[in-house]
Design an enzyme around this catalytic site. Structure first.
Site, PDB file in Angstrom:
ATOM      1  N   ASP A 125       0.194  -7.654   1.469  1.00 20.49           N
ATOM      2  CA  ASP A 125       0.623  -6.263   1.600  1.00 20.49           C
ATOM      3  C   ASP A 125       2.140  -6.147   1.596  1.00 20.49           C
ATOM      4  O   ASP A 125       2.726  -5.349   2.335  1.00 20.49           O
ATOM      5  CB  ASP A 125       0.041  -5.617   2.859  1.00 20.49           C
ATOM      6  CG  ASP A 125       0.139  -4.092   2.832  1.00 20.49           C
ATOM      7  OD1 ASP A 125       0.230  -3.532   1.722  1.00 20.49           O
ATOM      8  OD2 ASP A 125       0.160  -3.469   3.907  1.00 20.49           O
TER       9      ASP A 125
ATOM     10  N   SER B 252       4.715   2.592   7.858  1.00 17.77           N
ATOM     11  CA  SER B 252       4.341   1.426   7.057  1.00 17.77           C
ATOM     12  C   SER B 252       5.496   0.966   6.178  1.00 17.77           C
ATOM     13  O   SER B 252       6.122   1.768   5.477  1.00 17.77           O
ATOM     14  CB  SER B 252       3.145   1.760   6.163  1.00 17.77           C
ATOM     15  OG  SER B 252       1.986   1.967   6.925  1.00 17.77           O
TER      16      SER B 252
ATOM     17  N   HIS C 231       0.807  -1.216   0.000  1.00 17.62           N
ATOM     18  CA  HIS C 231       0.000   0.000   0.000  1.00 17.62           C
ATOM     19  C   HIS C 231       0.844   1.272   0.000  1.00 17.62           C
ATOM     20  O   HIS C 231       0.330   2.355  -0.284  1.00 17.62           O
ATOM     21  CB  HIS C 231      -0.984   0.003   1.185  1.00 17.62           C
ATOM     22  CG  HIS C 231      -0.368   0.275   2.512  1.00 17.62           C
ATOM     23  ND1 HIS C 231      -0.032  -0.729   3.394  1.00 17.62           N
ATOM     24  CD2 HIS C 231      -0.030   1.435   3.130  1.00 17.62           C
ATOM     25  CE1 HIS C 231       0.480  -0.189   4.492  1.00 17.62           C
ATOM     26  NE2 HIS C 231       0.491   1.117   4.362  1.00 17.62           N
TER      27      HIS C 231
END
Length: 479
Positions: free
Chosen positions: A147, A220, A117
């Site tokens: 992911d 992230s 993402h």
């Protein structure tokens, strides 16, 4: 006498102070020192920024055209007042969207791991190291389901992280994250592992590591370290009602991430194992109806046609208790185990069927590109009959069979739910009852006969097919 007492008091006070200082010192020494870990690993952690071109325009752009009016027409000002923005710019506006994330180097020749993402839809990816050196990265491959994304920069002799094992970690152990929250490069936060094997909504194939490490937007894709300076996970998600950190962070286990990255590097895509079943948790009520001492395992609500499970003989109503020797505490444990299984290799599946344990060998297939559940429309309504459960049911017509994509025309459709046991159990109008009390339902006449034989006052399992898929419900038969 007084002097001796004073000496004793002084001695006791001194010893108390000494013990207090010693206790504080020991407590301080028991806390981990992260300085060496940070100094050693920071050079291999990178900041990732992306650019993506997007366009927008007036929503009336294709719905209204300026009429051809004379230059001095009084209506010109009127049209410009209401449609001025559109009239000045009929073309869509283009703007550049940016995002921030983190990553870490896993090989000296420039391979970098991050989250999917972080780089999804990016037109340009810029990787910046702690020494401020920057590289433009290319995407080697991405995997939406885990992911994970694998990037590559054109460089040599880069600093790399050490890869550890999430499996060996225990709940309560210290962990540390390095990343770029809100763009603040190489921010270090620490905490402990709160839980392992967490299943999150729409994330069926990742057994997440839950921590209380402070993670925020920009973290992230960054690494999660153990005290030995080894990466044990990729920081991926947070649970938040405000958009900021609230004490619940989730990381992808490094073993899974490395397996995914290797497949992306060699094949450009990720292959996962597939059973071909729809499953649900076993509740306490359902456990009672299946004669289990306590809830556990994964209850099969539907076996997909032409799937590995169908070929192996698995059935709706079977409860999977073990998969390749791994006991299933709940249904969320099954998808990651199956997904990481080797394709075309038999797996031993222990099931509970009719109160007996049985081992079935299933030849694991490959998860299809799009594994969509059947969506059903509103069924038609032939003749219905009221039952003791507080519902009216009807036979399945050919139209209903097509709408629900049923394999056979066996079962009954719930036409109406009244106040009673069915409503309490959660049965809804439009549900197709396919099994009751572990007995298949063929048609309305047979269903009515089966109802007469139900054990009064006991809880039974009812398998229904609805628009969202098949589901077992626990229903208590009235006295």
């Amino acid at each position: 006498m007084s002097a001796i007492s004073n000496q004793k008091r002084f001695y006791l006070v001194a010893m108390s102070i000494f013990m207090l200082l010693l206790s504080i010192d020991l407590q301080a020494r028991s806390l981990p020192d992260f300085t060496g870990l940070v100094e050693q690993n920071s050079p291999a952690v990178v900041n990732i920024s992306t650019k993506q071109k997007k366009s927008t325009g007036s929503k009336y752009r294709h719905e209204f055209n300026m009429p051809d009016l004379p230059e001095n027409s009084p209506f010109n000002d009127l049209f410009k007042h209401f449609f001025g923005d559109q009239l000045e710019n009929q073309d869509p506006k283009e703007f550049e969207a940016q995002s921030l994330g983190s990553g870490f180097v896993i090989s000296e020749d420039g391979y970098i791991l991050t989250n999917n993402h972080v780089v999804s839809g990016a037109d340009e990816i810029l990787v910046r190291f702690s020494g401020r050196k920057e590289y433009v990265a290319e995407i080697i491959g991405t995997d939406k389901q885990s992911d994970v994304a694998l990037l590559k920069v054109d460089a040599d002799n880069l600093p790399v992280v050490k890869i550890g094992s999430a499996t060996d970690m225990k709940v309560g152990e210290w962990v540390l994250a390095i990343g770029s929250p809100f763009g603040f490069d190489h921010t270090v936060t620490a905490g402990i592992i709160s839980a392992k094997g967490r299943s999150l909504p729409n994330e069926n194939y990742v057994p997440f590591i839950q921590t209380d490490v402070a993670i925020n937007p920009g973290n992230s894709g960054g690494p999660l370290f153990n005290l030995d300076g080894e990466v044990i996970g990729i920081n991926s998600q947070i649970y938040s009602r405000t958009g900021g950190f609230m004490g619940l962070s989730f990381a992808i286990p490094i073993e899974m991430a490395m397996t995914v990255s290797e497949q992306l590097k060699t094949k450009g895509k990720v292959s996962r194992g597939w059973l071909g079943v729809l499953i649900q948790d076993v509740t306490r009520e359902l456990a009672d109806s299946f004669g289990m001492e306590h809830p556990r395992g994964a209850l099969i609500a539907r076996v997909l046609p032409d799937s590995p499970s169908e070929k192996a003989g698995l059935q709706a109503g079977d409860i999977i208790l073990e998969y390749n020797g791994k006991e299933l505490v709940n249904s969320s444990m099954l998808p990651p185990l199956v997904g990481s299984s080797r394709i075309d290799v038999p797996a031993d599946v222990v099931i509970l069927r009719d109160g007996k344990h049985k081992t079935v060998q299933v030849n694991i297939g490959e998860l299809p590109e799009e594994d969509e559940l059947a969506q059903a429309g509103t069924p038609d309504k032939p003749k219905a009959e009221k039952t003791i459960l507080g519902l009216t049911a009807m036979d399945i017509s050919e139209t209903v069979k097509e709408q629900y994509q049923l394999e056979t025309d066996k079962g009954v459709v719930v036409n109406k739910v009244l106040s009673g046991p069915a409503q309490t159990a959660g049965i809804r109008e439009g549900d197709v009852i396919q099994m009751i009390n572990n007995q298949r339902v063929d048609n309305l006449d047979e269903f009515t006969q089966q109802l007469e034989k139900l054990p009064k006052g006991q809880t039974i399992a009812v398998l229904v097919q609805r628009r969202s898929g098949p589901m077992f419900l626990a229903l208590k038969v009235p006295e």
